[in-house]
Design a protein around this motif. Sequence first.
Motif, PDB file in Angstrom:
ATOM      1  N   ARG A   1     -71.364 102.295 117.108  1.00 24.45           N
ATOM      2  CA  ARG A   1     -70.742 101.537 116.012  1.00 24.45           C
ATOM      3  C   ARG A   1     -71.253 100.099 115.993  1.00 24.45           C
ATOM      4  O   ARG A   1     -71.590  99.565 114.935  1.00 24.45           O
ATOM      5  CB  ARG A   1     -69.219 101.563 116.168  1.00 24.45           C
ATOM      6  N   ASN A   2     -71.334  99.478 117.178  1.00 22.45           N
ATOM      7  CA  ASN A   2     -71.843  98.111 117.271  1.00 22.45           C
ATOM      8  C   ASN A   2     -73.306  98.016 116.840  1.00 22.45           C
ATOM      9  O   ASN A   2     -73.715  97.048 116.182  1.00 22.45           O
ATOM     10  CB  ASN A   2     -71.676  97.570 118.697  1.00 22.45           C
ATOM     11  N   GLU A   3     -74.087  99.036 117.205  1.00 20.95           N
ATOM     12  CA  GLU A   3     -75.494  99.073 116.790  1.00 20.95           C
ATOM     13  C   GLU A   3     -75.610  99.197 115.267  1.00 20.95           C
ATOM     14  O   GLU A   3     -76.467  98.569 114.647  1.00 20.95           O
ATOM     15  CB  GLU A   3     -76.213 100.242 117.464  1.00 20.95           C
ATOM     16  N   LEU A   4     -74.742 100.008 114.678  1.00 18.96           N
ATOM     17  CA  LEU A   4     -74.751 100.193 113.232  1.00 18.96           C
ATOM     18  C   LEU A   4     -74.370  98.894 112.514  1.00 18.96           C
ATOM     19  O   LEU A   4     -74.996  98.506 111.523  1.00 18.96           O
ATOM     20  CB  LEU A   4     -73.791 101.323 112.849  1.00 18.96           C
ATOM     21  N   ILE A   5     -73.357  98.202 113.042  1.00 26.07           N
ATOM     22  CA  ILE A   5     -72.943  96.916 112.468  1.00 26.07           C
ATOM     23  C   ILE A   5     -74.102  95.917 112.535  1.00 26.07           C
ATOM     24  O   ILE A   5     -74.406  95.229 111.559  1.00 26.07           O
ATOM     25  CB  ILE A   5     -71.694  96.360 113.198  1.00 26.07           C
TER      26      ILE A   5
ATOM     27  N   ALA B   1     -66.156 109.261 107.969  1.00 26.11           N
ATOM     28  CA  ALA B   1     -66.695 110.276 107.054  1.00 26.11           C
ATOM     29  C   ALA B   1     -67.452 111.366 107.804  1.00 26.11           C
ATOM     30  O   ALA B   1     -67.436 112.535 107.396  1.00 26.11           O
ATOM     31  CB  ALA B   1     -67.606 109.617 106.026  1.00 26.11           C
ATOM     32  N   SER B   2     -68.078 111.009 108.922  1.00 25.80           N
ATOM     33  CA  SER B   2     -68.842 112.000 109.688  1.00 25.80           C
ATOM     34  C   SER B   2     -67.936 113.041 110.354  1.00 25.80           C
ATOM     35  O   SER B   2     -68.411 114.075 110.799  1.00 25.80           O
ATOM     36  CB  SER B   2     -69.720 111.317 110.736  1.00 25.80           C
TER      37      SER B   2
ATOM     38  N   ALA C   1     -68.207  99.248 106.629  1.00 24.52           N
ATOM     39  CA  ALA C   1     -69.166 100.322 106.378  1.00 24.52           C
ATOM     40  C   ALA C   1     -69.388 101.174 107.623  1.00 24.52           C
ATOM     41  O   ALA C   1     -69.458 102.401 107.545  1.00 24.52           O
ATOM     42  CB  ALA C   1     -70.486  99.734 105.895  1.00 24.52           C
ATOM     43  N   ALA C   2     -69.478 100.526 108.779  1.00 20.40           N
ATOM     44  CA  ALA C   2     -69.671 101.270 110.026  1.00 20.40           C
ATOM     45  C   ALA C   2     -68.465 102.146 110.333  1.00 20.40           C
ATOM     46  O   ALA C   2     -68.610 103.314 110.717  1.00 20.40           O
ATOM     47  CB  ALA C   2     -69.931 100.296 111.181  1.00 20.40           C
TER      48      ALA C   2
END
Length: 200
Positions: free
Chosen positions: A41-45, A69-70, A62-63
């Motif tokens: 999650r942190n990487e996606l942010i 959603a996944s 968004a993250a």
Amino acid sequence: MDSSKFSRRLRQLAGLLATSAVWVMPLVATAPAHADTIDQRNELIAHFINDMHADPLVADCAAHGSFVASTSTVVDHVDFPPEAFDSAHAEITPWHQPFDEGKQRTTVDNIVTVEGQGIPRETSHEPYPLKFRCGYVGTQMLAFTWNDPVPPLKAHTERPSKKSKRRHGGGRATGHTSKSAVKHSGTKKKKSSAKSGAKH
């Protein structure tokens, strides 16, 4: 005598350690998985902020939406087009009131909305247009909703069955007869439960 007591204590200690290992192992196994999720999650942010120039709150929303959603039965993952994070598509709205009128009545300072494309698990299906709405106090998310494509489908299939039960329930029965039917069914249930209680 002393040696037998000592060996008995050793056996008891070994038993306690074995028992505690059974309880500790699942906790150890789940901890890395949780850490991986946080790291992802942190990487996606960071990706949304650094590569797609998203506002930190929009990136966080968004993250979070992407991970929620996944877990859907119909959405495989979420794609955010390059324009998803610009001011025309993503919004940060000052709110200072309850997030919604439903279960999430907590007061938030800002509401973030961001849109993405839900890539379906079935390859033949069109992508789902998804909208994520997050409520924040400072940088802390306190509320979240999204237009999950699954619940509306479930609600649609349940409603006709309820209406059909009402239609076929008893024709033009008056309120008096329906109340008496409820009373009779209630007394039958009480009697049957009393009998079952007496048997036990």
